[in-house]
Design an enzyme around this catalytic site. Structure first.
Site, PDB file in Angstrom:
ATOM      1  N   HIS A 104     -10.068   1.034   2.586  1.00  0.00           N
ATOM      2  CA  HIS A 104      -9.549   2.355   2.963  1.00  0.00           C
ATOM      3  C   HIS A 104     -10.694   3.314   3.320  1.00  0.00           C
ATOM      4  O   HIS A 104     -10.551   4.154   4.200  1.00  0.00           O
ATOM      5  CB  HIS A 104      -8.771   2.986   1.798  1.00  0.00           C
ATOM      6  CG  HIS A 104      -7.323   2.588   1.731  1.00  0.00           C
ATOM      7  ND1 HIS A 104      -6.424   2.874   2.728  1.00  0.00           N
ATOM      8  CD2 HIS A 104      -6.618   1.942   0.770  1.00  0.00           C
ATOM      9  CE1 HIS A 104      -5.218   2.422   2.380  1.00  0.00           C
ATOM     10  NE2 HIS A 104      -5.312   1.844   1.198  1.00  0.00           N
ATOM     11  N   HIS A 111      -9.338  -3.957  -1.369  1.00  0.00           N
ATOM     12  CA  HIS A 111      -8.307  -3.193  -0.645  1.00  0.00           C
ATOM     13  C   HIS A 111      -8.686  -1.704  -0.577  1.00  0.00           C
ATOM     14  O   HIS A 111      -8.618  -1.089   0.488  1.00  0.00           O
ATOM     15  CB  HIS A 111      -6.955  -3.389  -1.358  1.00  0.00           C
ATOM     16  CG  HIS A 111      -5.817  -2.584  -0.793  1.00  0.00           C
ATOM     17  ND1 HIS A 111      -4.690  -3.173  -0.259  1.00  0.00           N
ATOM     18  CD2 HIS A 111      -5.613  -1.239  -0.700  1.00  0.00           C
ATOM     19  CE1 HIS A 111      -3.854  -2.217   0.159  1.00  0.00           C
ATOM     20  NE2 HIS A 111      -4.391  -1.038  -0.105  1.00  0.00           N
ATOM     21  N   GLU A 112      -9.102  -1.155  -1.730  1.00  0.00           N
ATOM     22  CA  GLU A 112      -9.397   0.291  -1.781  1.00  0.00           C
ATOM     23  C   GLU A 112     -10.681   0.632  -1.031  1.00  0.00           C
ATOM     24  O   GLU A 112     -10.737   1.668  -0.362  1.00  0.00           O
ATOM     25  CB  GLU A 112      -9.474   0.784  -3.232  1.00  0.00           C
ATOM     26  CG  GLU A 112      -8.216   0.570  -4.069  1.00  0.00           C
ATOM     27  CD  GLU A 112      -6.927   1.080  -3.440  1.00  0.00           C
ATOM     28  OE1 GLU A 112      -6.968   2.024  -2.629  1.00  0.00           O
ATOM     29  OE2 GLU A 112      -5.865   0.506  -3.745  1.00  0.00           O
ATOM     30  N   CYS A 126       0.854  -1.191   0.000  1.00  0.00           N
ATOM     31  CA  CYS A 126       0.000   0.000   0.000  1.00  0.00           C
ATOM     32  C   CYS A 126       0.888   1.238   0.000  1.00  0.00           C
ATOM     33  O   CYS A 126       1.880   1.282   0.734  1.00  0.00           O
ATOM     34  CB  CYS A 126      -0.876  -0.021   1.250  1.00  0.00           C
ATOM     35  SG  CYS A 126      -1.948   1.409   1.408  1.00  0.00           S
TER      36      CYS A 126
END
Ligand code: CO
Length: 161
Positions: A142, A138-139, A96
């Site tokens: 966030h 993953h995004e 990341c």
């Protein structure tokens, strides 16, 4: 001209906030202009830093916006929402831009269904698998203040060259 934005690095409270939805129905013309500029800047930043994806909180904006580098070019996803996940999961090595020099294996769903608004504000549905599926997961993590290191095993530190 789009610009390269500074990336917020872990640890930071900005990376741990739950990001807000973008209200495309009530957006004012100046806000829309800002949003378009942010998208262009995020894409430039993602490409420049060799990221496969970038989420707005990583550049200090706690709004639900992500950009993804796909083989068909960069994709903008506004208010992305994962609406379905496959039973099958797979371990995949992740890194990341907000956690530089650290890699680890994360177990994620192989396939997902995702609904989002594209750069023209069109509601779009996709089914993603493999790398695209992992990157979207993953995004979107966030946007909920979750980092891959919260989920990873076999965490490795790689010294910057
Ligand atoms: Co990340």
């Amino acid at each position: 001209m789009s610009k390269i934005l500074p990336i917020i690095k872990n640890p930071s409270p900005l990376l741990r906030e739950k990001s807000k939805e973008i209200d495309l129905k009530k957006i004012k013309p100046n806000e829309l202009k800002e949003l378009k500029e942010l998208c262009a800047d995020m894409i430039k930043t993602m490409k420049e830093k060799d990221g496969v994806g970038l989420a707005a909180p990583q550049v200090g904006k706690n709004i639900r916006l992500i950009t993804i580098n796909t083989k068909d070019g960069p994709k903008i996803m506004i208010n992305p929402k994962i609406t379905g996940k496959s039973w099958a999961k797979e371990w995949n090595e992740e890194g990341c831009l907000s956690v530089p020099g650290i890699y680890g294996k994360v177990r994620r769903n192989k396939k997902i269904n995702c609904v989002y608004f594209d750069k023209k504000g069109q509601k779009t549905k996709i089914q993603a698998e493999g790398l695209l599926s992992f990157v979207i997961q993953h995004e979107t993590d966030h946007l909920d203040g979750v980092l891959f290191i919260d989920k990873a095993k076999e965490i490795k530190k790689i010294k910057a060259i």
